[in-house]
Design a protein around this motif. Structure first.
Motif, PDB file in Angstrom:
ATOM      1  N   GLU A 172       0.825  -1.211   0.000  1.00 22.65           N
ATOM      2  CA  GLU A 172       0.000   0.000   0.000  1.00 22.65           C
ATOM      3  C   GLU A 172       0.853   1.251   0.000  1.00 22.65           C
ATOM      4  N   ARG A 173       1.928   1.246   0.779  1.00 23.12           N
ATOM      5  CA  ARG A 173       2.817   2.406   0.814  1.00 23.12           C
ATOM      6  C   ARG A 173       3.500   2.616  -0.531  1.00 23.12           C
ATOM      7  N   ARG A 174       3.923   1.547  -1.155  1.00 24.19           N
ATOM      8  CA  ARG A 174       4.567   1.650  -2.473  1.00 24.19           C
ATOM      9  C   ARG A 174       3.594   2.253  -3.489  1.00 24.19           C
ATOM     10  N   GLN A 175       2.350   1.784  -3.467  1.00 18.79           N
ATOM     11  CA  GLN A 175       1.349   2.311  -4.386  1.00 18.79           C
ATOM     12  C   GLN A 175       1.087   3.788  -4.118  1.00 18.79           C
ATOM     13  N   GLN A 176       1.026   4.156  -2.851  1.00 24.58           N
ATOM     14  CA  GLN A 176       0.819   5.558  -2.498  1.00 24.58           C
ATOM     15  C   GLN A 176       1.951   6.433  -3.032  1.00 24.58           C
ATOM     16  N   LEU A 177       3.177   5.988  -2.856  1.00 25.37           N
ATOM     17  CA  LEU A 177       4.327   6.755  -3.333  1.00 25.37           C
ATOM     18  C   LEU A 177       4.329   6.869  -4.860  1.00 25.37           C
ATOM     19  N   LEU A 178       3.916   5.808  -5.537  1.00 25.09           N
ATOM     20  CA  LEU A 178       3.827   5.845  -6.997  1.00 25.09           C
ATOM     21  C   LEU A 178       2.818   6.881  -7.462  1.00 25.09           C
ATOM     22  N   GLU A 179       1.661   6.927  -6.815  1.00 25.31           N
ATOM     23  CA  GLU A 179       0.624   7.879  -7.214  1.00 25.31           C
ATOM     24  C   GLU A 179       1.063   9.319  -6.933  1.00 25.31           C
ATOM     25  N   ILE A 180       1.676   9.532  -5.798  1.00 21.51           N
ATOM     26  CA  ILE A 180       2.168  10.871  -5.465  1.00 21.51           C
ATOM     27  C   ILE A 180       3.272  11.289  -6.429  1.00 21.51           C
ATOM     28  N   GLY A 181       4.211  10.376  -6.677  1.00 18.63           N
ATOM     29  CA  GLY A 181       5.288  10.684  -7.616  1.00 18.63           C
ATOM     30  C   GLY A 181       4.756  10.985  -9.006  1.00 18.63           C
ATOM     31  N   ARG A 182       3.788  10.205  -9.445  1.00 18.16           N
ATOM     32  CA  ARG A 182       3.176  10.406 -10.774  1.00 18.16           C
ATOM     33  C   ARG A 182       2.588  11.801 -10.894  1.00 18.16           C
TER      34      ARG A 182
END
Length: 225
Positions: free
Chosen positions: A30-40
């Motif tokens: 979940e944290r990895r997905q969150q960071l991906l969305e924020i980075g995107r």
């Protein structure tokens, strides 16, 4: 009284903070997905150079080491974001090519790219930027070349059935897909005319050429918007 005191103590500020922490704690995935969305979102708005690890971490409510733990740094996060977007666009285009008539196939390819731009605007903004770091998946230009490869097989069969040299199919595939991609970059910001009208005009030029343009091009496929 003892039970009452015990119950009351569970609602102290410290315990309440602990409960909130337990509720908001994320799994690694979940944290990895969150960071991906924020980075995107940040890469689309500010570009690679304009985005910092500090800002990514702050938006996620974590410390910088958490970003490094998941991606090894900003470069690693950017590479994963780009890879996901390239795969998504390629899947959308290749998955759309289902018609039997070549003209409708052109329509489907045009709609697929315009759909991606409309639905995944941030992703497209990232893809069309010049990549600041080497990518294992290549660049937007190489992605367009991959899509053209899918189209050239279709064109090759059509050329052969019409008596044209099928060896020229790659050239025409690159030209057609490149035309749609560049038009998509322009449409990204203006968003006019409507998507279906853009697709109709693209196919009009591709199908008829400048000499045989229709004054009011129309779509022959089932999709009209």
């Amino acid at each position: 009284m003892i039970d009452a005191v015990a119950t009351d103590s569970s609602s102290t500020p410290g315990n309440e903070k602990q409960r909130r922490t337990r509720r908001t704690r994320m799994t690694g995935a979940e944290r990895r997905q969150q960071l991906l969305e924020i980075g995107r979102t940040l890469f689309a708005a500010k570009g690679f150079e304009g985005t910092s690890v500090e800002e990514i971490a702050a938006k996620a409510g974590v410390s910088k080491p958490v970003v490094y733990e998941h991606f090894g740094g900003k470069e690693g996060l950017y590479a994963v974001v780009v890879d996901r977007e390239m795969r998504r666009l390629l899947d959308m285009v290749t998955g759309s090519l289902t018609a039997g008539h070549p003209r409708e196939l052109c329509e489907q390819a045009a709609f697929a790219l315009l759909d991606y731009i409309e639905e995944y605007t941030d992703g497209f903004r990232i893809l069309v930027r010049d990549s600041p770091i080497p990518q294992s998946t290549g660049s937007f230009a190489s992605l367009i070349s991959d899509i053209a490869t899918q189209v050239e097989d279709i064109l090759g069969r059509e050329f052969k059935s019409r008596g044209f040299d099928p060896k020229l199919a790659p050239l025409y595939a690159q030209a057609l897909v490149g035309m749609v991609a560049l038009t998509g970059q322009w449409w990204l910001d203006v968003r006019r005319p409507k998507k279906a009208e853009v697709a109709a005009h693209l196919v009009n030029l591709a199908w008829h050429g400048l000499d045989g343009l229709e004054a009011k091009p129309h779509l022959i496929g089932r999709r009209k918007s």
